[in-house]
Design a protein around this motif. Structure first.
Motif, PDB file in Angstrom:
ATOM      1  N   TYR A  86       0.852  -1.188   0.000  1.00 20.79           N
ATOM      2  CA  TYR A  86       0.000   0.000   0.000  1.00 20.79           C
ATOM      3  C   TYR A  86       0.887   1.237   0.000  1.00 20.79           C
ATOM      4  O   TYR A  86       1.613   1.502   0.956  1.00 20.79           O
ATOM      5  CB  TYR A  86      -0.915   0.001   1.220  1.00 20.79           C
ATOM      6  CG  TYR A  86      -1.866  -1.178   1.264  1.00 20.79           C
ATOM      7  CD1 TYR A  86      -2.891  -1.297   0.330  1.00 20.79           C
ATOM      8  CD2 TYR A  86      -1.739  -2.166   2.238  1.00 20.79           C
ATOM      9  CE1 TYR A  86      -3.773  -2.376   0.361  1.00 20.79           C
ATOM     10  CE2 TYR A  86      -2.607  -3.251   2.276  1.00 20.79           C
ATOM     11  CZ  TYR A  86      -3.616  -3.352   1.338  1.00 20.79           C
ATOM     12  OH  TYR A  86      -4.473  -4.415   1.369  1.00 20.79           O
ATOM     13  N   VAL A  89       0.698   4.242   2.814  1.00 20.51           N
ATOM     14  CA  VAL A  89       0.769   3.808   4.211  1.00 20.51           C
ATOM     15  C   VAL A  89       2.215   3.894   4.685  1.00 20.51           C
ATOM     16  O   VAL A  89       3.145   3.601   3.928  1.00 20.51           O
ATOM     17  CB  VAL A  89       0.240   2.363   4.362  1.00 20.51           C
ATOM     18  CG1 VAL A  89       0.339   1.896   5.805  1.00 20.51           C
ATOM     19  CG2 VAL A  89      -1.196   2.271   3.865  1.00 20.51           C
ATOM     20  N   ASP A  93       3.534   1.034   9.831  1.00 17.54           N
ATOM     21  CA  ASP A  93       2.122   0.644   9.860  1.00 17.54           C
ATOM     22  C   ASP A  93       1.864  -0.575   8.977  1.00 17.54           C
ATOM     23  O   ASP A  93       1.137  -1.496   9.377  1.00 17.54           O
ATOM     24  CB  ASP A  93       1.237   1.811   9.411  1.00 17.54           C
ATOM     25  CG  ASP A  93       1.212   2.951  10.420  1.00 17.54           C
ATOM     26  OD1 ASP A  93       1.577   2.699  11.586  1.00 17.54           O
ATOM     27  OD2 ASP A  93       0.838   4.078  10.032  1.00 17.54           O
ATOM     28  N   ILE A  94       2.472  -0.607   7.798  1.00 13.28           N
ATOM     29  CA  ILE A  94       2.228  -1.744   6.905  1.00 13.28           C
ATOM     30  C   ILE A  94       2.880  -3.004   7.451  1.00 13.28           C
ATOM     31  O   ILE A  94       2.317  -4.104   7.370  1.00 13.28           O
ATOM     32  CB  ILE A  94       2.720  -1.443   5.462  1.00 13.28           C
ATOM     33  CG1 ILE A  94       2.225  -2.519   4.491  1.00 13.28           C
ATOM     34  CG2 ILE A  94       4.228  -1.339   5.382  1.00 13.28           C
ATOM     35  CD1 ILE A  94       0.754  -2.572   4.300  1.00 13.28           C
ATOM     36  N   TYR A  97       0.713  -4.197  10.328  1.00 14.03           N
ATOM     37  CA  TYR A  97      -0.546  -4.728   9.795  1.00 14.03           C
ATOM     38  C   TYR A  97      -0.348  -6.142   9.263  1.00 14.03           C
ATOM     39  O   TYR A  97      -1.141  -7.048   9.560  1.00 14.03           O
ATOM     40  CB  TYR A  97      -1.057  -3.805   8.695  1.00 14.03           C
ATOM     41  CG  TYR A  97      -2.205  -4.374   7.904  1.00 14.03           C
ATOM     42  CD1 TYR A  97      -3.464  -4.535   8.480  1.00 14.03           C
ATOM     43  CD2 TYR A  97      -2.035  -4.762   6.576  1.00 14.03           C
ATOM     44  CE1 TYR A  97      -4.528  -5.067   7.752  1.00 14.03           C
ATOM     45  CE2 TYR A  97      -3.074  -5.297   5.844  1.00 14.03           C
ATOM     46  CZ  TYR A  97      -4.324  -5.435   6.430  1.00 14.03           C
ATOM     47  OH  TYR A  97      -5.361  -5.972   5.712  1.00 14.03           O
ATOM     48  N   LEU A  98       0.710  -6.344   8.486  1.00 11.21           N
ATOM     49  CA  LEU A  98       0.968  -7.668   7.917  1.00 11.21           C
ATOM     50  C   LEU A  98       1.340  -8.681   9.000  1.00 11.21           C
ATOM     51  O   LEU A  98       0.986  -9.862   8.912  1.00 11.21           O
ATOM     52  CB  LEU A  98       2.065  -7.578   6.863  1.00 11.21           C
ATOM     53  CG  LEU A  98       1.686  -6.776   5.607  1.00 11.21           C
ATOM     54  CD1 LEU A  98       2.888  -6.568   4.704  1.00 11.21           C
ATOM     55  CD2 LEU A  98       0.572  -7.466   4.844  1.00 11.21           C
ATOM     56  N   GLU A 100       0.187  -8.568  12.051  1.00  8.98           N
ATOM     57  CA  GLU A 100      -1.074  -8.859  12.742  1.00  8.98           C
ATOM     58  C   GLU A 100      -1.907  -9.883  11.976  1.00  8.98           C
ATOM     59  O   GLU A 100      -2.577 -10.731  12.578  1.00  8.98           O
ATOM     60  CB  GLU A 100      -1.875  -7.564  12.929  1.00  8.98           C
ATOM     61  CG  GLU A 100      -3.125  -7.727  13.791  1.00  8.98           C
ATOM     62  CD  GLU A 100      -3.826  -6.417  14.053  1.00  8.98           C
ATOM     63  OE1 GLU A 100      -4.612  -6.349  15.008  1.00  8.98           O
ATOM     64  OE2 GLU A 100      -3.580  -5.446  13.294  1.00  8.98           O
ATOM     65  N   LEU A 101      -1.855  -9.821  10.647  1.00  9.81           N
ATOM     66  CA  LEU A 101      -2.564 -10.813   9.835  1.00  9.81           C
ATOM     67  C   LEU A 101      -2.032 -12.221  10.092  1.00  9.81           C
ATOM     68  O   LEU A 101      -2.745 -13.212   9.876  1.00  9.81           O
ATOM     69  CB  LEU A 101      -2.427 -10.473   8.347  1.00  9.81           C
ATOM     70  CG  LEU A 101      -3.170  -9.239   7.839  1.00  9.81           C
ATOM     71  CD1 LEU A 101      -2.898  -9.039   6.352  1.00  9.81           C
ATOM     72  CD2 LEU A 101      -4.668  -9.339   8.096  1.00  9.81           C
ATOM     73  N   LEU A 106       2.274  -7.768  18.362  1.00  7.11           N
ATOM     74  CA  LEU A 106       2.642  -6.491  17.759  1.00  7.11           C
ATOM     75  C   LEU A 106       3.865  -5.856  18.412  1.00  7.11           C
ATOM     76  O   LEU A 106       4.658  -5.191  17.732  1.00  7.11           O
ATOM     77  CB  LEU A 106       1.453  -5.526  17.814  1.00  7.11           C
ATOM     78  CG  LEU A 106       0.274  -5.889  16.900  1.00  7.11           C
ATOM     79  CD1 LEU A 106      -0.803  -4.818  16.966  1.00  7.11           C
ATOM     80  CD2 LEU A 106       0.739  -6.060  15.449  1.00  7.11           C
TER      81      LEU A 106
END
Length: 310
Positions: A86, A89, A93-94, A97-98, A100-101, A106
């Motif tokens: 993205y 972003v 943050d990216i 986010y990845l 967390e997926l 975190l």
């Protein structure tokens, strides 16, 4: 070593065209396994089936004791050939986010992200948006994203594409380190010199079927005849008349002599004629790159070699 990924009898067709047929290989814990082949050979189809992006028509894919449909995604890292993040972003943050997926903690992900940004020369870039990064920087971020959750199996599709030599060395060192620490790595690349430096075993496919498989050393012994490079002023007639020489490539005062399969290099060198002009001489086996080109272009220079098994 424990088998982390097992592909057995994989087959996939699109409409009436068979893309891959009866593909079987394993990737073990702590090893680097190279999946090789020319464009259109079926490598990407194989990887997409492993990742569950598509499902095979035939065969099975297992991660430890699982199957394709229940492979634990948090245990697998994937760097696709076609990069994509993205753009608007921020880097941290990216990455979070990845992570967390993948159900990765975190706080640990943030710590690892900062460590890798520093290791890859991107310190201070955590608050920069992806679109502000150069292509090489973006590639480093995507690589970090593929390993931030500490995967047990890492699939790398053309990881060195577009990287400068310094960045290539960084990637190579990190891939080796991951394997040393137990990560099973499936590596697909067209850069044969890098594969030859890194891979423990290889699996080469052409037109959707296996052509060669085995350890790199066994493949080289079976398929890679010796070649001798001589710097000196020698006539082509003299070089071609030497015993055990199958063909000669000559340019100015440099000649490459391709030797027959069962030649004894030490004995052959001792019997070179005294009148030869030899300023420099080296002898080694032909490279993985040359083996790849031979197969990909159907030259069949290695057609007498037998099959190598892992």
């Amino acid at each position: 070593m424990e088998t982390m990924l097992a592909v057995e009898g994989l087959g996939k067709s699109f409409k009436d065209k068979k893309i891959v047929s009866n593909i079987s290989f394993e990737v073990k814990k702590g090893e680097i396994m190279a999946l090789l082949g020319p464009n259109g050979a079926g490598k990407s189809t194989t990887i997409r089936n492993i990742m569950g992006i598509m499902y095979p028509d035939e065969g099975t894919i297992t991660f430890r004791n699982g199957t394709t449909k229940d492979i634990p995604r948090n245990k697998i890292g994937y760097l696709p050939e076609e990069r994509g993040l993205y753009k608007n972003v921020k880097v941290m943050d990216i990455l979070l986010y990845l992570a967390e997926l993948k159900d990765y903690p975190l706080d640990r992900a943030k710590q690892r992200a900062l460590e890798y940004l520093e290791k890859f020369g991107l310190e201070g870039k955590d608050k920069v948006s992806v679109e502000e990064l150069s292509k090489g920087m973006g590639q480093k971020i995507q690589f970090i994203a593929s390993i931030i959750h500490e995967p047990e199996l890492l699939i790398l599709d053309e990881p060195f594409s577009g990287l400068d030599p310094v960045s290539q060395e960084l990637f190579k060192d990190e891939i080796r380190s991951l394997a040393k620490n137990g990560t099973a790595i499936l590596l697909s690349s067209h850069q044969m010199n890098l594969v030859e430096e890194m891979a423990d075993r290889l699996f080469l496919i052409h037109r959707g079927s296996k052509v060669i498989s085995g350890s790199l050393s066994d493949v080289k012994k079976e398929y890679a005849n010796f070649k001798c490079t001589i710097h000196g002023s020698n006539s082509l007639v003299l070089l071609e008349s030497l015993p055990e020489v199958e063909r000669v490539e000559q340019s100015d005062d440099t000649a490459v002599l391709y030797l027959s399969k069962n030649v004894d290099p030490a004995f052959w060198l001792k019997n070179l004629p005294g009148e030869m002009d030899i300023q420099e001489l080296s002898i080694d086996r032909i490279s993985l790159h040359e083996i790849f080109i031979d197969i990909a272009t159907d030259k069949n220079l290695l057609k007498e070699a037998g099959e190598v098994h892992a």
